[in-house]
Design a protein around this motif. Sequence first.
Motif, PDB file in Angstrom:
ATOM      1  N   GLY A 189      -6.985  -6.136   1.183  1.00 15.45           N
ATOM      2  CA  GLY A 189      -5.666  -5.914   1.806  1.00 15.45           C
ATOM      3  C   GLY A 189      -5.717  -5.464   3.272  1.00 15.45           C
ATOM      4  N   LEU A 190      -6.295  -4.407   3.609  1.00 11.85           N
ATOM      5  CA  LEU A 190      -6.413  -4.366   5.004  1.00 11.85           C
ATOM      6  C   LEU A 190      -7.078  -5.196   5.862  1.00 11.85           C
ATOM      7  CD1 LEU A 190      -6.221   0.018   4.442  1.00 11.85           C
ATOM      8  CD2 LEU A 190      -4.140  -1.984   5.711  1.00 11.85           C
ATOM      9  N   ARG A 202     -12.789   0.650  -0.978  1.00 12.28           N
ATOM     10  CA  ARG A 202     -11.295   1.769  -1.125  1.00 12.28           C
ATOM     11  C   ARG A 202     -11.694   2.700  -1.218  1.00 12.28           C
ATOM     12  NH1 ARG A 202      -8.972   0.911  -6.426  1.00 12.28           N
ATOM     13  NH2 ARG A 202      -7.091   0.613  -5.677  1.00 12.28           N
ATOM     14  N   ALA A 203     -10.428   3.639  -0.691  1.00  9.19           N
ATOM     15  CA  ALA A 203     -11.449   5.405  -0.179  1.00  9.19           C
ATOM     16  C   ALA A 203     -10.715   6.400  -1.331  1.00  9.19           C
ATOM     17  CB  ALA A 203     -10.466   5.655   0.824  1.00  9.19           C
ATOM     18  N   LYS A 252       1.967   1.659  -3.558  1.00 10.42           N
ATOM     19  CA  LYS A 252       1.171   1.897  -4.766  1.00 10.42           C
ATOM     20  C   LYS A 252       0.416   3.578  -3.937  1.00 10.42           C
ATOM     21  CE  LYS A 252      -2.237  -1.167  -3.669  1.00 10.42           C
ATOM     22  NZ  LYS A 252      -3.346  -2.143  -3.622  1.00 10.42           N
ATOM     23  N   TYR A 253      -0.218   4.088  -3.068  1.00 11.80           N
ATOM     24  CA  TYR A 253      -0.036   5.464  -2.956  1.00 11.80           C
ATOM     25  C   TYR A 253       1.110   6.348  -2.275  1.00 11.80           C
ATOM     26  CZ  TYR A 253      -4.268   2.418  -2.319  1.00 11.80           C
ATOM     27  OH  TYR A 253      -5.491   1.178  -2.705  1.00 11.80           O
ATOM     28  N   ASN A 309       0.713  -0.738  -0.202  1.00  9.47           N
ATOM     29  CA  ASN A 309       0.078   0.284   0.144  1.00  9.47           C
ATOM     30  C   ASN A 309       0.563   0.840   0.063  1.00  9.47           C
ATOM     31  OD1 ASN A 309      -1.601  -1.143   0.089  1.00  9.47           O
ATOM     32  ND2 ASN A 309      -2.861  -1.150   2.092  1.00  9.47           N
ATOM     33  N   GLY A 347      -6.164  -2.019  -7.474  1.00  2.70           N
ATOM     34  CA  GLY A 347      -6.415  -2.554  -5.977  1.00  2.70           C
ATOM     35  C   GLY A 347      -7.543  -3.279  -5.962  1.00  2.70           C
ATOM     36  N   SER A 348      -7.829  -3.925  -5.213  1.00  2.68           N
ATOM     37  CA  SER A 348      -8.537  -5.128  -4.780  1.00  2.68           C
ATOM     38  C   SER A 348      -9.921  -5.022  -3.445  1.00  2.68           C
ATOM     39  CB  SER A 348      -8.987  -6.230  -4.403  1.00  2.68           C
ATOM     40  OG  SER A 348      -8.250  -6.337  -3.910  1.00  2.68           O
ATOM     41  N   GLY A 349      -9.305  -3.584  -2.316  1.00  3.51           N
ATOM     42  CA  GLY A 349     -10.154  -3.553  -0.947  1.00  3.51           C
ATOM     43  C   GLY A 349     -10.002  -4.491  -0.235  1.00  3.51           C
ATOM     44  N   ILE A 380     -11.188   1.765   5.893  1.00  2.65           N
ATOM     45  CA  ILE A 380     -10.997   1.999   5.066  1.00  2.65           C
ATOM     46  C   ILE A 380     -10.712   0.009   5.149  1.00  2.65           C
ATOM     47  CG2 ILE A 380      -9.120   3.650   4.758  1.00  2.65           C
ATOM     48  CD1 ILE A 380      -6.995   3.109   6.149  1.00  2.65           C
ATOM     49  N   ASP A 389       4.163   6.043   5.982  1.00  8.19           N
ATOM     50  CA  ASP A 389       4.868   7.078   4.444  1.00  8.19           C
ATOM     51  C   ASP A 389       4.448   8.448   4.786  1.00  8.19           C
ATOM     52  OD1 ASP A 389       2.258   7.384   3.580  1.00  8.19           O
ATOM     53  OD2 ASP A 389       1.824   4.826   3.271  1.00  8.19           O
ATOM     54  N   ASN A 402      -9.154   8.337  -2.373  1.00 11.13           N
ATOM     55  CA  ASN A 402      -7.700   8.687  -2.778  1.00 11.13           C
ATOM     56  C   ASN A 402      -7.388   7.526  -3.931  1.00 11.13           C
ATOM     57  OD1 ASN A 402      -6.609   7.200  -1.218  1.00 11.13           O
ATOM     58  ND2 ASN A 402      -5.678   7.824   0.138  1.00 11.13           N
ATOM     59  N   ALA A 403      -7.694   6.254  -3.440  1.00 15.32           N
ATOM     60  CA  ALA A 403      -7.466   5.015  -4.722  1.00 15.32           C
ATOM     61  C   ALA A 403      -7.976   5.448  -5.235  1.00 15.32           C
ATOM     62  CB  ALA A 403      -7.519   3.781  -3.358  1.00 15.32           C
TER      63      ALA A 403
END
Length: 372
Positions: A321-322, A306-307, A263-264, A260, A317-319, A300, A287, A309-310
């Motif tokens: 991960g977190l 997915r926020a 990515k972000y 992440n 992304g697939s939402g 999130i 980060d 910003n994404a």
Amino acid sequence: MLISFTHRKSAGRDYYIALSVDMANVLGQLLPAELEDLRDTSRFSVVDSSGRIIYGDLLDGHSGFLYEKPFPSTLWRWRLQMAPRNIWQLVSESSRRRAADVVLISFSLLVITAGMLVLLLAVRKQQRASELKSEFIANVSHELKTPLSLIRMFSELIALGRVKNPEAGREYAEIITRESDRLARLIDNVLDFARIERGKAAYDFATGDLAEVVERALDVYRYRLERERMTLSSEIEPGLPPTRLDDNAMTLALLNLLENAVKYAAPGAVRVTLKRAGEMLELSVQDHGPGITEDEQARIFDRFYRAKNARGRGVRGSGIGLSLVKHIAEAHGGRVGVRSLPGQGATFTIAVPIAREALPESEPARPLVSPS
Ligand code: ADP
């Protein structure tokens, strides 16, 4: 005196029967004989066509309980009026009943409205869940397609010998390795996520050294971070006590946080720290990317979420991960949280409890509650 008559026909001849009615007798004997028996339970009166009382009591203010009927024939101009004797009791009972009805109806309406509201919310939630699911399927398919087409394209270039120089060949091979890594990670994530969804997530816990797991994961990932122009720094407190952990799950959680960050927040600096905080070990990934707004910070960690910003910046992304990271942290008896100021980056922290045997007898590890 009243004369009344009626017409009859018999054997082809017309007859008129006349009746002379003695009104004094009607008022003095007939009506009392017929009506006085009712006095115990009722109040009554006989009124003429102009409403004047001819016999009985004055009945007023009995609206709703007044029975009225004209006499059928001879005395047709007169009307008999009757009302119950306990009228005021009935009136107050009726108004009490009406008040109770109003309360009951209002309450029923309230319950119905609340029920409809709950139903509406449930439907909305269901709709949102199915929207998120289809978004998830679209995102995963897209995430699978992109690395696959890159792998295919660059391997075809190599197979056809269309490589200008050894430097380009190395670059193509690196792209293939990078994209297959990404593919493998995505598949791992989806499989683990599916296991969690089916309630079949099985962890393999053993007492271990979290510092070692973190160092190993950073070694594997350092190359990818550098390729993405991220500068990695780490600070691992020496001599940390052991924890009960599943190495693979913890590695997956850390790799998700690092992925992440790439990515972000790429390009930029990413800092990984591991330290003791009381009876917990805290693993943080910081980060300096766009960060996450306060109202989205709690969401999130929800699956498929997915926020902005994404979604807005078209980051793949697939939402999930977190939500995986959260599940893994909680399975370890710990929690995950985020601190972020939009525009100034984000710090994700996984906290897991130190193994019981590493704590002094006097202070056993307290069970942790899940983060909200
Ligand atoms: P995905 O990255 O596949 O969308 P995740 O569950 O990993 O799904 O993340 C959920 C959302 O949290 C992301 O869509 C993104 O909006 C936000 N997010 C996660 N990590 C970061 C980060 N380091 N900086 C900013 N936003 C982040």
